[in-house]
Design an enzyme around this catalytic site. Sequence first.
Site, PDB file in Angstrom:
ATOM      1  CG  ASP A 130     -61.160  70.023  57.885  1.00  0.00           C
ATOM      2  OD1 ASP A 130     -60.471  69.137  58.416  1.00  0.00           O
ATOM      3  OD2 ASP A 130     -61.306  70.127  56.658  1.00  0.00           O
ATOM      4  CG  ASP A 144     -66.959  72.919  57.496  1.00  0.00           C
ATOM      5  OD1 ASP A 144     -66.327  72.772  56.432  1.00  0.00           O
ATOM      6  OD2 ASP A 144     -66.418  73.265  58.559  1.00  0.00           O
TER       7      ASP A 144
END
Length: 231
Positions: free
Chosen positions: A10, A8
């Site tokens: 953020d 991922d």
Amino acid sequence: MFAAAIFDMDGLLIDSERPIMAAWIEAARTLDIELSHSQYLQVVGLAMTESQHILASLLGGPDAYDHAAAHVRRRLQLERSDGTPLFPVKPGAAEFLAALRERGTRCAVASSSTSGQIQACLGSLGLLHHFSAFAGGDEVAHAKPDPALYLLAAERLGVDPAECIAFEDSENGAKAALAAGLRVVVVPDLKHPPEAITGRAFHVLESLHDAVPHLPRWFPSPAGTQGKQPA
């Protein structure tokens, strides 16, 4: 043990959640509304349409949301006026990515941000060269917790999802990776995933710095590839 790592972005690779939260709290104050941290945390890890609905409800409706969103966009420029990144690299992320690169481990990003945003952000932070593939939220029909992003990232790496470890900070992201058939290492950020998620995780770490000692067990270096960049 595993052939690839999918990240991922953020809250996991970059510290974006805190500046974004601060911008929304500031934007709410321009509407004479005190948006608390706990209220904002309701939207962390959600798809954009869901977060928009919740924020509009908290702020007083669609018009108030549009006003606040415009304020947030003005505040959230990629670079600060002094040239330092608005979203700094999370502790241990650069170190871990460099160690994976040294081992010849293929890496990808699976993020709800658009593919363009992913590459622009990671490029500005000097991390882009660590990744062989990207899957952005603009490229799939359904956002996390749907597994589409992780399936797309694994496909672009040319690796079976079962041979990948996903690194996630959020509940929805972990659900997406698990549904896609990946093992999941959870590295919590602002909002700690519930026990129902952490209990299914392959591992739970405080930071990506803590992942480095696990490299020999998770990503064995193939013979003859030590120090080489994956094709």
